[in-house]
Design a protein around this motif. Structure first.
Motif: not given
Length: 1324
Positions: A132-151
């Motif tokens: 499992e990739r920790p940073l990808q888990i964080v990014y996926d979590y934030l994306s599901r919350l509603g953040f769209d911009d990668p930056a």
């Protein structure tokens, strides 16, 4: 900032800072170890000390790079299962720089750890798999919350506040200090064993559940501890040592710990509590929410365990204490393994023959093994929230199975195995994919009595034969897609729920029918035969029925009805709700026949009178609650009320009452709540003092001038006398101790002395008008909008609704309004009320896209809730008004965002325009389907996991991913047709439709009174919950120019804007009494002073070059009515002529006695009035442009504007008259906005401000018409008259003529004169 541990060079590593020595770490990742540095708030790092410049540059190169906050064992000191793991002051925090491709194994290798652990929302802790990739888990979590911009996702991932929602640990934090499980704890001297082989040592001792936990003080949180089971053991006194106890476990390999206490009280407390634990027989073990992968080993030695709860863990199969070893529990009868994400059914559980109850909900099963048929003693099997499509035939062997839950799976039909399970009496199949209701299948199941098929895809029904079903008594078909429903074959049906379908026709059998709920359909016909003689409750609201069914009139036991039928003799009605109909009267014998009636709500009708209570002298009425709000009742109805002596609650709001006779009120001695708001009452009778039980009096929005005698009532609690004409208050020497809330706002003439305020100081809530503060030159009160707010707690003892109102937001160029509803908690609404405006201000500065900054505002506020948002949630609504830069036809735009059930409605041209979306399971099928697909359990009261009916909230992070904070966002440009904006919480919109709310307040002139009226209506319509309403009156139109707001001067395309500040604008409630439009200047700045500031430089003949050279175009905030021009010109022209009393530059002598036309005087000075406006011009391409090499303007020029285009109208000075758009003067202004910015003259006339043209006008040469930019007062004031002696009249005229001819300037063309005459019409 802390020491940086260098890592090896590698593809994941940023460039090494030169000051950091290079060293190698396995895995090629970079780790920064720093102590947590506080900056005033808990769990926050100093933002500047997180990374060096090299690290930040490395992160900016690729959005797939980031950091992971790794909390070590020391960090979890004093941790609980919440994310409050506030480290001690010396706690160490690791910042690991990595990419989204970095696996957990690589980070573990670099850190020297065995595993990484992930904690979500301060709750469960899960061990990460090596891949499992920790940073990808964080990014996926934030994306599901509603953040769209990668930056932005990269930025949020690096925020340490995210730890309240998602956190990584290098070692598994201990969760032994569950506050609800710890019985006793402390640090004492402990010795292991009864012999003296071991020494006494200081240890942390915890009595938790049924175990004694002993660990070193240093390692108490690292999992290094000794657990001693006490059930069946012993607790004995140690005689050779004072205040000591010996704790021993049961069994052949029993262990003993001796604990020495310091005081006798501690010794006795531990002895009592431990003795209770020892005497227990351990039959039930609750290890839910413990993040377990296996059960503790000592449990297998407890042969008496009959029930084991392992809900919400991460149980594994093949481990020493895993599921494959559960067959050792020989007496186990109940096992709960729900929410363990098993993925497949653990087959070895089928080898526990003693099981009678098994819960395997929400584990991701796709099928069941055939071995489940061997659990012959199983009585309850719960398989909700999986992916099952079929059930094995072997399940039919479980003849003792009496409850089978398969809701929220993927079944497309009722499984046939139900026919074999004869002990089942209920079919629980909510949330599946059944499309056809086959009554023939149900007829073959004679053992089934209850059927739950809500939230399926039912569209049609099939009747195989005419054979009746005598067994089904309860059926729930809510939230499907049925259009016609014929259940007449269910002759024993007692209760039917079919709300929120698309039913047009409903047919039922009435033999046993007791309750029918068919709200929110399209029903035109409801057939029930025979007459339901047992019917007690009937709900048919929100349908298309034109009349009440005939059979409803014959139902003898009916208690609740939504519309009034023709009464028959002696119907034992107790509760009758006939609100929101077109009733003009009630039957004359209504009260005499309905003698059992206790509750009557006839609000929102057209009642003009009430029937008499009884024919005789003594009333037999039992009526206690009477709601008659929003009718046409007059004073004639008051005597009728005397016939109901048992009235406790009486609502007569929003009628046409002018008086309330004192003799009548005197007889209503049982009154507890009286609402008379929204009438025309001038006084409250003094006999109200006889209502000794009265605790609530609401009488706002009347004409009451005398404070009623209510402060002597012994039980008075709530008094609302706002929006009246009170002038003073006579208070007794001592106020009642029960008084909690007194609202006196909106009484403009009320002045409270300090002594009175001191007397009211003990009241919990005292609402009075704030005295306006002196307006400074840097502030301005917005005249584009004003708001009123009302909040009422209802029958609850606390108010969980908060509101946000900022009329001057972002330096006065906008406004922000919000509504927050916490349902049952008051903490989150108050947090959002205090923080959300600040978050919005930060986001607006980062992005100009309304969708982006509004979404980020909600998501950041969600994060900032911290620990408070883990278990609590709140609906939120935010409305932002700002200058519109996108739509050239609008001056302002309105952006609305919301989650939950708070809504905003805009009144446009008298029609409601909904701006929000209701995120609830009942009103949003798309959200309901999303939650179902994610296998949440929706209970029968339509709540996600039994917690909330909302699918999107701020907070409630523990319900992720079912509950999300991403808002619905809508933007609309505001126009002159937009009258008002209404914000309300769930309780308001449940009882008022959009149209009714708009119609109720659009003609109310005071926004406070409007908001209170909405809340009063909601309460009279049956609302008993917290209700909040905010009404924002909008004055948006052609005069809505934002260029001059907040004292900021901006020129129009070819004109000059005034530097005057508008102070204390009047309320736009009365249309202007004078025709014409004129400028208004600050009361501290006269016309001549403005003219001297603006025109003195222009009138200097020698400063032309320097002034023109000092003006350069620069970006300015402009409204969409007056966009910034591409070029401009400055014309030198005096804006005012000031003459001395003796001899002026114009040659006017003080002996002249003939007034000069167009010239007025004030004192000893003669002034020419000046109008300074913003305007839009045409043919700007013909205007001369400024030189490119012009120097930058000075600060004074910046304060006045960057471009000047001055139009002249008099012949005193030279100038160029440029063409002006003729369409501008043809715009019609509404009465509500015609006096906006109006300056009230001493004679009572109003001089309103017009901003449709941007020019400097000298009044002496303005063309004369009846209306225009300068509106003459209806009567000249004495100080406005300038008298010239008659003998000097001719001389004055001659001198003025000579002065005009001395100017060498070309005269305007005849064409220009004609256009000017149509454009500017002025009357003096």
């Amino acid at each position: 900032m802390g020491e940086v541990e260098p890592g090896p060079a590698g593809p994941l590593e940023p460039p090494e800072p030169p000051e950091a020595p290079a060293s190698r770490r396995p895995g090629g990742i970079r780790v920064l170890k720093r102590n947590m540095k506080r900056n005033g708030s808990r769990n926050c790092l100093n933002r500047r000390s997180r990374f060096g410049s090299r690290e930040r540059d490395w992160l900016r190169e690729d959005v797939k790079r980031g950091c992971v906050y790794l909390y070590g064992a020391d960090t979890s000191t004093a941790t609980t299962t919440t994310a409050s793991s506030a480290a001690s002051s010396s706690s160490d925090l690791h910042l690991v720089l990595c990419t989204v491709e970095t696996p957990a194994s690589e980070i573990c290798a670099g850190e020297g750890r065995e595993s990484l652990y992930l904690q979500l929302h301060g709750d469960l802790v899960r061990r990460l798999e090596p891949t499992e990739r920790p940073l990808q888990i964080v990014y996926d979590y934030l994306s599901r919350l509603g953040f769209d911009d990668p930056a932005r996702i990269q930025e949020e991932a690096a925020n340490p506040d995210l730890g309240c929602m998602l956190r990584f640990y290098g070692e598994k934090p201990c969760q032994m200090d569950h506050l609800d499980r710890i019985l006793l704890s402390g640090i004492y001297n402990v010795r292991k064993g009864k012999t003296q082989l071991h020494k006494w040592a200081e240890r942390l001792v915890v009595l938790c559940g049924t175990c004694l936990i002993v660990s070193s003080v240093k390692d108490c949180q690292t999992g290094k501890m000794h657990i001693l089971p006490l059930v069946g053991g012993k607790v004995e006194e140690v005689k050779r040592r004072q205040y000591s106890l010996a704790f021993s476990s049961a069994g052949a390999q029993a262990q003993t710990y001796l604990v020495s206490f310091e005081t006798l009280a501690e010794y006795q407390r531990w002895q009592r509590q431990a003795s209770k634990v020892v005497s227990q027989r351990i039959s039930t073990v609750d290890l839910s929410c413990h993040s377990l992968e296996e059960v503790p080993e000592h449990l297998f030695y407890s042969q008496d365990i009959t029930y084991l709860n392992l809900r919400h863990n991460f149980m594994q199969l093949e481990r020493p204490g895993g599921l494959d070893t559960f067959y050792k529990f020989s007496q186990l009868k109940g096992l709960n393994l729900s929410h363990n994400k098993l993925g497949s059914f653990p087959v070895l559980l089928c080898e526990i023959p003693t099981l009678t109850e098994l819960n395997l909900s929400c584990n991701g099963f796709h099928d069941l093994p055939s071995q489940i048929g061997s659990l012959l003693n199983l009585q309850t099997l719960c398989l909700d929230g999986n992916f099952l499509t079929t059930l094995p035939e072997e399940l039919g062997n479980l003849q003792q199975l009496s409850s089978l839950g398969i809701s929220f799976n993927n079944f497309s039909q009722i499984p046939e195995v139900y026919e074999k399970l004869t002990m089942l009496d209920k079919v629980f199949m909510a949330g599946n994919r059944v499309e056809v209701l086959n009554l023939g299948v149900l007829n073959r199941m004679s053992h089934v009595k209850h059927v739950d098929l809500r939230m399926n895809h039912l569209k049609t029904m099939i009747i195989e034969n005419l054979e009746g079903n005598k067994y089904i008594t309860h059926m729930d078909l809510r939230d499907n897609q049925l259009t016609d429903l014929d259940l007449s074959s269910l002759c024993n049906l007692e209760q039917l729920h079919c709300e929120r379908n698309q039913l047009r026709e409903l047919t039922l059998s009435g033999f046993s029918l007791r309750t029918l709920y068919a709200n929110s359909n399209r029903l035109t016909t409801v057939n029930v035969y025979p007459v339901p003689s047992l019917l007690t409750s009937l709900e048919l609201s929100r349908n298309l029925l034109e009349c009440v069914p005939d059979w409803a009139c014959e139902a003898k036991k009916i208690e609740i009805l939504d519309s009034l039928p023709t009464l028959v003799e002696h119907i034992p009605l107790e509760v009758l709700d006939v609100q929101h109909n077109l009733l003009t009267r009630l039957p004359d014998t209504f009260f005499s026949k309905a003698l059992n009636l206790r509750y009557l709500n006839a609000s929102a009708n057209s009642l003009e009178s009430l029937p008499s209570a009884c024919a005789g002298e003594e009333s037999l009425s039992a009526l206690q609650l009477l709601y008659l709000t929003n009718n046409l009742l007059t004073d004639q109805c008051v005597p009728v009320l005397v016939g109901h002596p048992h009235l406790r609650i009486l609502h007569l709001a929003n009628n046409q009452l002018q008086t309330f006779p004192a003799s009548k009120l005197n007889k209503l001695e049982q009154l507890e709540e009286l609402n008379l708001s929204g009438n025309k009452l001038k006084t409250i009778p003094t006999t109200i003092a006889n209502c000794k039980r009265l605790h609530t009096l609401v009488a706002h929005s009347n004409h009451i001038s005398i404070f009623p005698e209510i402060l002597q009532l012994p039980q008075i609690q709530f008094v609302d006398l706002s929006c009246n004409d009170l002038t003073e208050i006579l208070i007794p020497e001592a106020l009642p101790a029960t008084l909690q809330d007194l609202d006196l706002t909106g009484n403009t003439n009320l002045v409270l002395e300090h002594k009175t305020l001191d007397t009211f100081s003990h009241i919990t809530t005292l609402k009075i008008d704030q005295k306006p503060l002196p307006t400074t030159d840097s502030t301005v009160t917005s005249t584009f909008w004003s708001h009123g707010l009302a909040e009422m707690a209802g029958q609850r003892n606390k108010l969980c609704v908060s509101a946000l109102a900022v009329d001057n937001f972002a330096e006065g160029v906008g406004a922000v309004y919000g509504m927050f509803d916490g349902d049952r908690n008051e903490e989150l609404p108050r947090l959002l009320q205090c923080t959300m405006a600040d978050v919005l201000l930060e986001e607006v500065q980062q992005s100009t896209n309304d969708t982006v900054f509004m979404a980020n505002t909600f998501l950041v506020s969600h994060r900032k809730l911290g620990m408070a948002g883990q278990k609590l949630g709140s609906s939120a609504l935010l409305c932002y008004i700002r200058p519109d830069t996108a739509d050239p036809t609008s001056s302002f735009s309105l952006t609305v965002a919301n989650v939950g059930t708070c809504q905003a409605v805009l009144c446009r041209g008298g029609k409601p325009v909904p701006l929000s979306k209701v995120f609830s399971l009942e009103q949003d099928p798309g959200e309901a389907q999303r939650v179902k697909d994610q296998k949440a359990i929706i209970t029968e009261d339509n709540k996600v996991n039994g917690v909330t009916c909302c699918t999107r909230l701020l907070g409630c992070t523990y319900l992720y991913p079912w509950i999300l904070p991403k808002p619905h966002i809508s933007s609309t440009p505001l126009t002159i047709q937009d009258e008002l904006l209404i914000l309300g919480n769930k309780a308001l919109w449940e009882h008022l439709s959009y149209t009714e709310a708009v119609n109720a307040v659009r003609h109310v002139q005071d926004p406070l009174a409007a908001a209170k009226k909405l809340c009063t209506l909601a309460q009279s319509y049956g609302c008993q919950d917290n209700v909040g309403a905010m009404v924002v009156y909008l004055n948006i139109g052609e005069e809505g120019c934002t260029c001059e707001m907040n004292g900021l001067t901006l020129p129009g395309p070819m004109g000059f804007a005034s530097t005057a500040i508008i102070k204390d604008p009047p309320k736009p409630t009365t249309p202007s009494s004078s025709s014409g439009i004129a400028s208004e200047f600050s009361s501290e700045m006269s016309t001549s002073e403005v003219s001297s500031e603006v025109g003195s430089t222009a009138s200097d003949e020698h400063n032309t070059v320097g002034l023109d050279a000092g003006l350069l175009p620069r970006p300015e905030r402009r409204c969409s009515l007056h966009p910034a021009p591409t070029s401009g010109v400055f014309q030198r022209q005096p804006s005012c002529a000031t003459f001395s009393s003796n001899q002026s530059d114009n040659g006017l002598d003080s002996d002249d006695d003939q007034p000069v036309e167009g010239v007025i005087t004030n004192g000893s000075k003669v002034e020419v009035e000046v109008d300074i406006h913003c305007c839009r011009g045409r043919d700007l391409e013909n205007s001369p442009t400024l030189p490119e090499n012009s120097p930058a303007p000075c600060p004074e020029d910046r304060a006045r504007g960057s471009l000047f285009g001055i139009r002249r109208q008099n012949s005193v000075n030279s100038g160029i008259l440029l063409p002006v758009s003729k369409d501008r003067t043809e715009l019609q202004k509404s009465p509500s906005t015609s006096c906006l910015y109006g300056k009230k003259l001493s004679n009572g006339s109003i001089v309103p401000l017009e901003d449709s043209l941007n020019l400097i006008e000298v009044a002496t040469e303005a063309p004369k018409k009846k209306t225009g930019y300068f509106a003459a007062p209806t009567q000249l004031e004495p100080e406005d008259q300038f008298v010239i002696p008659h003998d000097l009249e001719e001389e004055v005229k001659e001198q003025m003529k000579h002065h005009q001819e001395s100017r060498h300037e070309p005269e305007p063309s005849e064409e220009d004169r004609t256009e000017l005459s149509e454009e500017f019409d002025t009357a003096l």
